[in-house]
Write a protein that holds these residues in place. Structure first.
Motif, PDB file in Angstrom:
ATOM      1  N   ASP A  71       0.737  -1.261  -0.442  1.00  9.58           N
ATOM      2  CA  ASP A  71       0.047  -0.133  -0.085  1.00  9.58           C
ATOM      3  C   ASP A  71       0.705   1.179   0.102  1.00  9.58           C
ATOM      4  N   ALA A  72       0.633   2.365  -0.231  1.00 13.68           N
ATOM      5  CA  ALA A  72       0.928   3.742  -0.332  1.00 13.68           C
ATOM      6  C   ALA A  72       1.968   4.034   1.012  1.00 13.68           C
ATOM      7  N   ASN A  73       1.268   3.426   2.239  1.00 12.20           N
ATOM      8  CA  ASN A  73       2.240   3.944   3.568  1.00 12.20           C
ATOM      9  C   ASN A  73       3.816   2.771   3.189  1.00 12.20           C
ATOM     10  N   SER A  74       3.225   1.575   3.153  1.00  9.58           N
ATOM     11  CA  SER A  74       4.272   0.932   3.159  1.00  9.58           C
ATOM     12  C   SER A  74       5.693   1.041   2.168  1.00  9.58           C
ATOM     13  N   THR A  75       5.027   1.769   1.113  1.00  7.86           N
ATOM     14  CA  THR A  75       5.889   1.807  -0.186  1.00  7.86           C
ATOM     15  C   THR A  75       6.620   2.775   0.716  1.00  7.86           C
ATOM     16  N   ARG A  76       6.428   3.916   1.067  1.00  5.28           N
ATOM     17  CA  ARG A  76       6.232   5.063   1.414  1.00  5.28           C
ATOM     18  C   ARG A  76       7.426   4.798   2.525  1.00  5.28           C
ATOM     19  N   ALA A  77       7.244   3.854   3.634  1.00  2.00           N
ATOM     20  CA  ALA A  77       8.171   3.988   4.331  1.00  2.00           C
ATOM     21  C   ALA A  77       9.357   2.760   3.216  1.00  2.00           C
ATOM     22  N   GLN A 121      10.102   3.486  10.371  1.00  2.00           N
ATOM     23  CA  GLN A 121       9.287   4.232   9.281  1.00  2.00           C
ATOM     24  C   GLN A 121       7.809   3.535   9.428  1.00  2.00           C
ATOM     25  N   MET A 122       7.327   2.204   9.653  1.00  2.00           N
ATOM     26  CA  MET A 122       6.406   1.603   9.455  1.00  2.00           C
ATOM     27  C   MET A 122       5.599   2.080  10.492  1.00  2.00           C
ATOM     28  N   THR A 174       3.506   5.358  10.250  1.00  2.00           N
ATOM     29  CA  THR A 174       2.673   5.986   9.513  1.00  2.00           C
ATOM     30  C   THR A 174       1.596   5.057  10.054  1.00  2.00           C
TER      31      THR A 174
END
Length: 181
Positions: A17-23, A177-178, A181
């Motif tokens: 998902d977007a949060n995981s990608t950003r992390a 990072q995870m 979020t």
């Protein structure tokens, strides 16, 4: 990281998902900067070069993004002039009282191992650099500069030493990072 592992990472990235990608992107970029810093320190341990010289020529060329989760570190590929390795002009007494003549140059490529190059001399070059020269023939302009390893060669020699520590850093940063979020 091999191409197979990179393909697997790209496949996993497509499923996140977007949060995981950003992390993941933040973790990879954080690890790349730390790898460059650690690599520069190891290069300076291997050869006697000033920190400013190594830092200016060892860069994170490619940062991770949402579409490509990889980062790349590389150094300048041009050979480093031997005069950058702490070269010092040596002199000896001349026949005339109070006069000196050139007696070669001393360099220290590997820290703690100084080497005297008989017949070499330091000379100002175009562009303001100082080069360590050696004669190649009998004429006035028959000389050439001497070179040592490039920053890229040195990086390629030590990058395998950096990989395990950077992998651990990247994993811990990804987990951190995870949690944010």
């Amino acid at each position: 990281m091999s191409s197979n592992e990179l393909d697997q990472a790209k496949q996993m990235l497509a499923e996140l998902d977007a949060n995981s990608t950003r992390a993941l992107v933040r973790a990879v970029n954080y690890a790349a900067v730390k790898a460059r810093t650690l690599g520069a320190r190891l290069i300076r341990d291997e050869v006697k070069l000033p920190a400013a010289y190594v830092n200016a020529r060892l860069k994170v060329d490619q940062r991770a993004s949402a579409t490509d989760p990889s980062a790349m570190i590389s150094g300048r590929g041009r050979a480093t002039q031997l005069s950058r390795f702490g070269a010092k002009q040596l002199t000896t007494k001349a026949k005339l009282p109070g006069k000196r003549r050139l007696a070669g140059a001393r360099v220290e490529v590997t820290p703690g191992r100084k080497k005297v190059l008989a017949g070499a001399w330091l000379m100002k070059q175009k562009g303001g650099n100082t080069g360590l020269m050696v004669r190649t023939g009998p004429n006035r302009n028959d000389y050439k500069p001497l070179y040592g390893p490039s920053i890229d060669q040195l990086w390629r020699n030590i990058r395998e030493q950096v990989a395990p520590e950077v992998s651990d850093l990247m994993l811990s940063e990804f987990i951190r990072q995870m949690e944010l979020t």
